[in-house]
Design a protein around this motif. Structure first.
Motif, PDB file in Angstrom:
ATOM      1  N   GLU A 283      51.640 -55.588  47.226  1.00  0.00           N
ATOM      2  CA  GLU A 283      51.169 -54.395  47.923  1.00  0.00           C
ATOM      3  C   GLU A 283      50.984 -54.672  49.413  1.00  0.00           C
TER       4      GLU A 283
ATOM      5  N   PRO B 270      49.939 -52.523  53.398  1.00  0.00           N
ATOM      6  CA  PRO B 270      49.408 -51.285  53.973  1.00  0.00           C
ATOM      7  C   PRO B 270      50.511 -50.220  54.028  1.00  0.00           C
TER       8      PRO B 270
ATOM      9  N   SER C  91      55.868 -44.334  47.613  1.00  0.00           N
ATOM     10  CA  SER C  91      55.704 -42.926  47.939  1.00  0.00           C
ATOM     11  C   SER C  91      57.003 -42.246  48.339  1.00  0.00           C
TER      12      SER C  91
ATOM     13  N   ILE D 214      48.590 -39.940  54.596  1.00  0.00           N
ATOM     14  CA  ILE D 214      48.166 -40.938  53.618  1.00  0.00           C
ATOM     15  C   ILE D 214      49.138 -40.948  52.448  1.00  0.00           C
TER      16      ILE D 214
ATOM     17  N   GLU E 291      43.000 -44.299  56.707  1.00  0.00           N
ATOM     18  CA  GLU E 291      42.686 -45.094  55.522  1.00  0.00           C
ATOM     19  C   GLU E 291      43.520 -44.595  54.346  1.00  0.00           C
ATOM     20  N   SER E 292      44.225 -45.520  53.709  1.00  0.00           N
ATOM     21  CA  SER E 292      45.079 -45.152  52.583  1.00  0.00           C
ATOM     22  C   SER E 292      45.249 -46.367  51.683  1.00  0.00           C
ATOM     23  N   PRO E 293      45.349 -46.186  50.369  1.00  0.00           N
ATOM     24  CA  PRO E 293      45.549 -47.333  49.487  1.00  0.00           C
ATOM     25  C   PRO E 293      46.823 -48.101  49.837  1.00  0.00           C
ATOM     26  N   LYS E 294      46.770 -49.421  49.624  1.00  0.00           N
ATOM     27  CA  LYS E 294      47.982 -50.221  49.805  1.00  0.00           C
ATOM     28  C   LYS E 294      49.004 -49.821  48.749  1.00  0.00           C
ATOM     29  N   GLN E 295      50.242 -50.192  49.007  1.00  0.00           N
ATOM     30  CA  GLN E 295      51.304 -49.709  48.140  1.00  0.00           C
ATOM     31  C   GLN E 295      52.427 -50.738  48.058  1.00  0.00           C
TER      32      GLN E 295
ATOM     33  N   ASP F  53      49.506 -39.344  45.827  1.00  0.00           N
ATOM     34  CA  ASP F  53      48.764 -39.765  44.637  1.00  0.00           C
ATOM     35  C   ASP F  53      48.679 -38.585  43.673  1.00  0.00           C
TER      36      ASP F  53
END
Length: 206
Positions: free
Chosen positions: A154, A156, A199, A110, A166-170, A113
């Motif tokens: 942003e 996926p 990331s 993921i 499941e991971s926040p969009k970026q 953060d």
């Protein structure tokens, strides 16, 4: 993952040759497999990151000997079996011979953060990340410094999306690299622009 699919920036493969054909399809089956993968993505059986990773997972000897649409077929067949749409035995029976599939997938990850604040004009370094699963990081920019010149909406996070995590969009950042920094002995004075996920980057304080 580092694999035979990631040849960007490598030398020794000769010039890119053209066959003079404008049509991307040379045979009828290529049209079919292209339509099939588009339909399956549209129906959310798998996403584009899973599809790309399906190709990346091909054995290098299989990958190098396959055409573009043969690689597409290998990824589609592998993903359909992994998703339980049909079995390997059913596929081979329908084709009339044994079908070469991609290798099993390894773990994804993921998004990191928290992430550092990045802005246009910032000097950044690409992290030297080596991961077993899917990553949208061209190997030739790993560890290199560049300057942010643009920002995307942003999307996926590919490292997670390719593995059903499941991971926040970026956002990804348009990073400009000097070719002399990437290939110190073998390039002129040019720039290469690469879209790099947040990331993958760390801010350089100069």
């Amino acid at each position: 993952m580092d694999g035979f699919h990631d040849l960007g920036g490598r030398q020794g493969f000769g010039r890119v040759t053209k066959d003079g054909k404008a049509d991307p399809f040379h045979e009828a089956w290529e049209i079919k497999v292209s339509a099939i993968t588009g339909a399956l993505v549209g129906r959310h059986l798998y996403n584009m990151d899973e599809f790309r990773h399906g190709i990346e997972r091909m054995d290098p000897r299989h990958y190098i000997g396959a055409s573009y649409f043969e690689r597409t077929f290998a990824a589609v067949a592998t993903l359909c079996i992994e998703k339980g749409i049909f079995t390997y035995e059913e596929l081979c029976a329908a084709v009339g011979e044994e079908v070469r599939l991609s290798l099993p997938s390894k773990g994804g990850r993921i998004a990191a953060d928290p992430l550092p604040q990045l802005d246009i004009g910032d000097v950044v370094r690409v992290k030297a990340d080596f991961v077993p699963g899917h990553i949208r990081l061209p190997a030739y920019i790993r560890g290199k410094k560049g300057t942010i010149v643009g920002v995307s909406p942003e999307y996926p996070f590919a490292d997670a999306a390719a593995h059903g995590l499941e991971s926040p969009k970026q956002r990804s950042y348009d990073v400009s690299f000097k070719t002399s920094d990437i290939w110190p002995k073998d390039s002129g004075s040019h720039e290469v622009h690469v879209g790099v996920f947040h990331s993958y980057l760390e801010k350089v304080i100069e």
